[in-house]
Design an enzyme around this catalytic site. Structure first.
Site, PDB file in Angstrom:
ATOM      1  N   GLY A   1      10.824  -7.159   7.825  1.00  0.00           N
ATOM      2  CA  GLY A   1      11.215  -7.909   6.213  1.00  0.00           C
ATOM      3  C   GLY A   1      12.210  -7.281   5.837  1.00  0.00           C
TER       4      GLY A   1
ATOM      5  N   SER B   1      15.006  -9.088   6.229  1.00  0.00           N
ATOM      6  CA  SER B   1      16.114 -10.655   5.527  1.00  0.00           C
ATOM      7  C   SER B   1      16.578 -10.509   4.037  1.00  0.00           C
ATOM      8  CB  SER B   1      15.272 -12.205   5.441  1.00  0.00           C
ATOM      9  OG  SER B   1      15.576 -12.711   6.594  1.00  0.00           O
TER      10      SER B   1
ATOM     11  N   VAL C   1       4.945 -11.049  11.215  1.00  0.00           N
ATOM     12  CA  VAL C   1       4.129 -10.205  11.985  1.00  0.00           C
ATOM     13  C   VAL C   1       2.390  -9.792  11.529  1.00  0.00           C
ATOM     14  CG1 VAL C   1       7.028  -9.305  11.704  1.00  0.00           C
ATOM     15  CG2 VAL C   1       4.974  -8.794   9.843  1.00  0.00           C
TER      16      VAL C   1
ATOM     17  N   ASN D   1       8.241  -3.074   7.064  1.00  0.00           N
ATOM     18  CA  ASN D   1       8.376  -2.749   5.372  1.00  0.00           C
ATOM     19  C   ASN D   1       7.665  -4.149   5.083  1.00  0.00           C
ATOM     20  OD1 ASN D   1      10.425  -3.128   3.466  1.00  0.00           O
ATOM     21  ND2 ASN D   1      11.101  -4.254   3.943  1.00  0.00           N
TER      22      ASN D   1
ATOM     23  N   SER E   1       3.493   2.119  -1.367  1.00  0.00           N
ATOM     24  CA  SER E   1       4.148   2.344  -2.452  1.00  0.00           C
ATOM     25  C   SER E   1       3.275   3.099  -3.686  1.00  0.00           C
ATOM     26  CB  SER E   1       4.126   0.624  -3.241  1.00  0.00           C
ATOM     27  OG  SER E   1       3.690   0.434  -4.866  1.00  0.00           O
TER      28      SER E   1
ATOM     29  N   TYR F   1      -2.755  -6.274  -3.712  1.00  0.00           N
ATOM     30  CA  TYR F   1      -1.381  -5.200  -3.574  1.00  0.00           C
ATOM     31  C   TYR F   1      -2.161  -4.069  -3.548  1.00  0.00           C
ATOM     32  CZ  TYR F   1       3.085  -3.638  -3.619  1.00  0.00           C
ATOM     33  OH  TYR F   1       4.407  -2.864  -3.079  1.00  0.00           O
TER      34      TYR F   1
ATOM     35  N   LYS G   1      -1.910  -1.223   0.082  1.00  0.00           N
ATOM     36  CA  LYS G   1      -0.772  -0.075   0.071  1.00  0.00           C
ATOM     37  C   LYS G   1      -1.928   1.342   0.057  1.00  0.00           C
ATOM     38  CE  LYS G   1       2.249  -2.463  -0.309  1.00  0.00           C
ATOM     39  NZ  LYS G   1       3.798  -2.216   1.132  1.00  0.00           N
TER      40      LYS G   1
ATOM     41  N   ILE H   1      11.838  -1.024  -7.643  1.00  0.00           N
ATOM     42  CA  ILE H   1      12.703  -1.207  -7.116  1.00  0.00           C
ATOM     43  C   ILE H   1      14.031  -2.083  -6.772  1.00  0.00           C
ATOM     44  CG2 ILE H   1      14.433  -0.525  -4.652  1.00  0.00           C
ATOM     45  CD1 ILE H   1      12.905   2.066  -5.550  1.00  0.00           C
TER      46      ILE H   1
HETATM   47  N1  LIG Z   1      10.170  -3.711  -4.888  1.00  0.00           N
HETATM   48  C1  LIG Z   1       9.724  -2.669  -5.442  1.00  0.00           C
HETATM   49  O1  LIG Z   1       9.758  -2.055  -6.713  1.00  0.00           O
HETATM   50  C2  LIG Z   1       8.323  -2.435  -4.763  1.00  0.00           C
HETATM   51  C3  LIG Z   1       8.371  -2.515  -2.912  1.00  0.00           C
HETATM   52  N2  LIG Z   1       7.876  -1.613  -2.318  1.00  0.00           N
HETATM   53  C4  LIG Z   1       7.051  -2.300  -0.900  1.00  0.00           C
HETATM   54  O2  LIG Z   1       8.472  -2.362   0.142  1.00  0.00           O
HETATM   55  C5  LIG Z   1       8.790  -3.300   0.742  1.00  0.00           C
HETATM   56  C6  LIG Z   1       9.609  -4.487   0.883  1.00  0.00           C
HETATM   57  O3  LIG Z   1       9.182  -5.016  -0.759  1.00  0.00           O
HETATM   58  P1  LIG Z   1      10.856  -5.429  -1.337  1.00  0.00           P
HETATM   59  O4  LIG Z   1      12.432  -5.511  -0.408  1.00  0.00           O
HETATM   60  O5  LIG Z   1      11.106  -5.551  -2.611  1.00  0.00           O
HETATM   61  O6  LIG Z   1      10.241  -7.367  -1.101  1.00  0.00           O
HETATM   62  P2  LIG Z   1      11.268  -8.940  -0.459  1.00  0.00           P
HETATM   63  O7  LIG Z   1      10.090  -9.690  -1.227  1.00  0.00           O
HETATM   64  O8  LIG Z   1      12.479  -8.050  -1.284  1.00  0.00           O
HETATM   65  O9  LIG Z   1      11.408  -8.679   0.656  1.00  0.00           O
HETATM   66  C7  LIG Z   1      10.247  -8.804   1.234  1.00  0.00           C
HETATM   67  C8  LIG Z   1      11.264  -9.271   2.892  1.00  0.00           C
HETATM   68  O10 LIG Z   1       9.571  -9.518   3.318  1.00  0.00           O
HETATM   69  C9  LIG Z   1       9.549  -9.910   4.335  1.00  0.00           C
HETATM   70  N3  LIG Z   1       8.094 -10.862   4.458  1.00  0.00           N
HETATM   71  C10 LIG Z   1       7.035 -11.597   3.888  1.00  0.00           C
HETATM   72  N4  LIG Z   1       6.204 -11.684   4.532  1.00  0.00           N
HETATM   73  C11 LIG Z   1       6.256 -11.686   5.670  1.00  0.00           C
HETATM   74  C12 LIG Z   1       5.877 -11.824   7.149  1.00  0.00           C
HETATM   75  N5  LIG Z   1       4.369 -12.315   7.124  1.00  0.00           N
HETATM   76  N6  LIG Z   1       5.798 -11.479   8.483  1.00  0.00           N
HETATM   77  C13 LIG Z   1       7.897 -11.168   8.269  1.00  0.00           C
HETATM   78  N7  LIG Z   1       8.419 -10.711   7.116  1.00  0.00           N
HETATM   79  C14 LIG Z   1       7.781 -11.503   6.027  1.00  0.00           C
HETATM   80  C15 LIG Z   1      10.151 -11.612   2.918  1.00  0.00           C
HETATM   81  O11 LIG Z   1      10.675 -12.697   3.675  1.00  0.00           O
HETATM   82  C16 LIG Z   1      11.318 -10.848   2.752  1.00  0.00           C
HETATM   83  O12 LIG Z   1      12.307 -10.810   2.827  1.00  0.00           O
HETATM   84  C17 LIG Z   1       7.573  -4.070   0.819  1.00  0.00           C
HETATM   85  O13 LIG Z   1       6.117  -3.950   1.629  1.00  0.00           O
HETATM   86  C18 LIG Z   1       7.145  -3.715  -0.996  1.00  0.00           C
HETATM   87  O14 LIG Z   1       5.466  -3.594  -0.918  1.00  0.00           O
HETATM   88  C19 LIG Z   1       6.698  -1.064  -2.086  1.00  0.00           C
HETATM   89  C20 LIG Z   1       7.072  -0.897  -3.844  1.00  0.00           C
HETATM   90  C21 LIG Z   1       8.210  -0.878  -4.766  1.00  0.00           C
HETATM   91  C1  LIG Z   2       4.427  -5.797  -7.185  1.00  0.00           C
HETATM   92  C2  LIG Z   2       4.437  -4.375  -7.189  1.00  0.00           C
HETATM   93  O1  LIG Z   2       4.553  -4.373  -8.638  1.00  0.00           O
HETATM   94  C3  LIG Z   2       6.093  -3.322  -7.336  1.00  0.00           C
HETATM   95  O2  LIG Z   2       6.249  -3.150  -6.192  1.00  0.00           O
HETATM   96  C4  LIG Z   2       5.810  -1.862  -6.321  1.00  0.00           C
HETATM   97  O3  LIG Z   2       4.799  -1.122  -5.316  1.00  0.00           O
HETATM   98  C5  LIG Z   2       6.442  -1.316  -7.213  1.00  0.00           C
HETATM   99  O4  LIG Z   2       5.499  -0.603  -8.349  1.00  0.00           O
HETATM  100  C6  LIG Z   2       6.167  -2.470  -7.799  1.00  0.00           C
HETATM  101  O5  LIG Z   2       5.715  -2.546  -9.239  1.00  0.00           O
END
Ligand SMILES: NC(=O)C1=CN([C@@H]2O[C@H](COP(=O)(O)OP(=O)(O)OC[C@H]3O[C@@H](n4cnc5c(N)ncnc54)[C@H](O)[C@@H]3O)[C@@H](O)[C@H]2O)C=CC1
Ligand SMILES: C[C@H](O)[C@@H]1OC(=O)[C@H](O)[C@@H]1O
Length: 258
Positions: free
Chosen positions: A12, A14, A59, A85, A141, A154, A158, A187
Site C-alpha cells: 500500500g 503508492s 496483496v 500496510n 488502528s 474495517y 483491525k 492520520i
Molecule cells: N489514515 C488513517 O487515519 C488511518 C489508517 N490506518 C491504516 O493505515 C493503512 C494505510 O492507510 P492510509 O495511508 O490512510 O490509506 P490510503 O487509502 O491513503 O492508502 C492505502 C494504499 O493501499 C493501497 N491498496 C489498497 N488495496 C490494496 C491491495 N489489495 N493490494 C495492494 N495495495 C492496496 C491503495 O492503492 C493505497 O495506495 C491502512 O491499513 C489503514 O487501515 C489505520 C489507522 C488510521
Molecule cells: C477508515 C478509518 O475511519 C480511519 O482509519 C482509522 O482507523 C482511523 O481511525 C480513521 O478513522
C-alpha cells in the site's frame, strides 16, 4: 542510519502512510520494494532513487504475493522487513452491509497480511543469522479496539490484525522473527479524509476525542515503523503500539479549539 544493508517490502505504498513508511525506511538506509495495486507508486519509487523499486500487486491474491516476493528477492537478494500496510474501508450501516463488501475488506485488510507474512517468513527463516532473521510490522488502528458504527468490516479486520500480530509473533519467535503492529489514530490521508473527515461535524467529533487536539501526519507513523524495524526494538514482539494523539487513553470528550 539504523537500517543500512536492510531490505524491506512496504505494501500500500503508492500514497499515505505506506509511502511515508517507504520514504523513511529509505532515509534510514534500507532498500525498499514499494508494492501497491495502483501504479502511482512507480513514480514514488523512482523519486526515491536506486534504493527503491516498485511492484504492482493486489496483496489479497496469493499468486500476486508470491510474485511480489520473487521480484523482491530478484532485486535485493533477501527480505529483512515486511510492512503490511495496504488497507481499505467501506461505509455501510449494519442492516445494509453487503456480503461482498464485508468479504472484500476482510480479504484486503486481514487475509493479505497473513499471505504476505507467511510468504516473507518462509524466506526469512532461510537466513543464516538466527538472532535477527527479520521483522514484520502490521498496520492496525485504534479501531481495532474503538468502533465506528458504519465501518463494520474495517473495525472487525483491525481487531483481527491485532490478534494476527500476536499469534504470528509467538509462532515465529523461535525463528528470530519479530512481529509487531502500529495502531494509528486519525492520520491525514485520503482514506481518513473520505471516511471520517468529510465534514466539519465529523472532524469535530474526531478532535473531541483526541487530547493532542490534532490529526496525525503519515510521517509520524512512519517514524514508529522505522523504530520497530530497527535493532532498537530488538526485544519487542507481539505488541501493538498506538500512535493516536491520546485517543485510546481517553474516556470522555475534550474541548475542541476550532
Ligand atoms: N489514515 C488513517 O487515519 C488511518 C489508517 N490506518 C491504516 O493505515 C493503512 C494505510 O492507510 P492510509 O495511508 O490512510 O490509506 P490510503 O487509502 O491513503 O492508502 C492505502 C494504499 O493501499 C493501497 N491498496 C489498497 N488495496 C490494496 C491491495 N489489495 N493490494 C495492494 N495495495 C492496496 C491503495 O492503492 C493505497 O495506495 C491502512 O491499513 C489503514 O487501515 C489505520 C489507522 C488510521
Ligand atoms: C477508515 C478509518 O475511519 C480511519 O482509519 C482509522 O482507523 C482511523 O481511525 C480513521 O478513522
Amino acid at each position: 542510519m539504523k537500517l543500512t544493508q536492510k531490505t524491506a517490502i512496504v505494501t500500500g505504498a503508492s500514497q499515505g502512510i505506506g509511502l511515508a513508511c517507504a520514504e523513511r525506511l529509505v532515509r534510514e538506509g534500507a532498500r525498499v520494494m514499494l508494492v501497491d495495486v495502483r501504479p502511482e507508486g512507480a513514480a514514488a519509487a523512482e523519486a526515491l532513487g536506486d534504493a527503491a523499486r516498485f511492484f504492482q500487486a493486489d496483496v489479497s491474491i496469493k499468486a500476486e504475493v508470491d510474485a511480489m516476493v520473487a521480484a523482491t528477492l530478484a532485486a535485493f537478494g533477501h527480505i529483512d522487513i515486511l510492512v503490511n500496510n495496504a488497507g481499505v474501508t467501506h461505509a455501510a450501516d449494519f442492516l445494509d452491509l453487503a456480503e461482498d463488501d464485508f468479504d472484500r475488506v476482510l480479504r484486503i485488510n486481514l487475509k493479505s497480511m497473513f499471505l504476505c507474512s507467511q510468504a516473507c517468513a518462509r524466506e526469512m527463516v532461510k537466513r543464516q543469522d538466527t538472532q535477527q532473521r527479520g521483522c514484520i510490522i502490521n498496520m492496525s488502528s485504534v479501531n481495532a479496539e474503538l468502533t465506528i458504527p458504519n465501518q463494520i468490516p474495517y473495525v472487525v479486520s483491525k481487531g483481527g490484525v491485532n490478534q494476527l500480530t500476536r499469534v504470528t509473533a509467538i509462532s515465529l519467535a523461535q525463528h528470530g522473527i519479530r512481529v509487531n503492529a502500529i495502531g494509528p489514530g486519525t492520520i491525514l490521508t485520503e482514506l481518513a479524509k473520505k471516511a471520517v473527515l468529510g465534514s466539519p461535524e465529523a472532524r469535530h467529533t474526531i478532535l473531541s476525542r483526541t487530547p493532542l487536539g490534532r490529526c496525525g501526519e503519515p510521517e509520524e507513523i512512519a517514524a514508529i515503523a522505522a523504530f520497530l524495524a530497527s535493532d532498537d526494538a530488538s526485544y519487542m514482539t507481539g505488541q501493538t503500539l498506538y500512535a493516536d494523539g491520546g485517543r485510546m487513553a481517553l474516556n470522555y470528550t475534550v474541548p475542541v479549539k476550532e
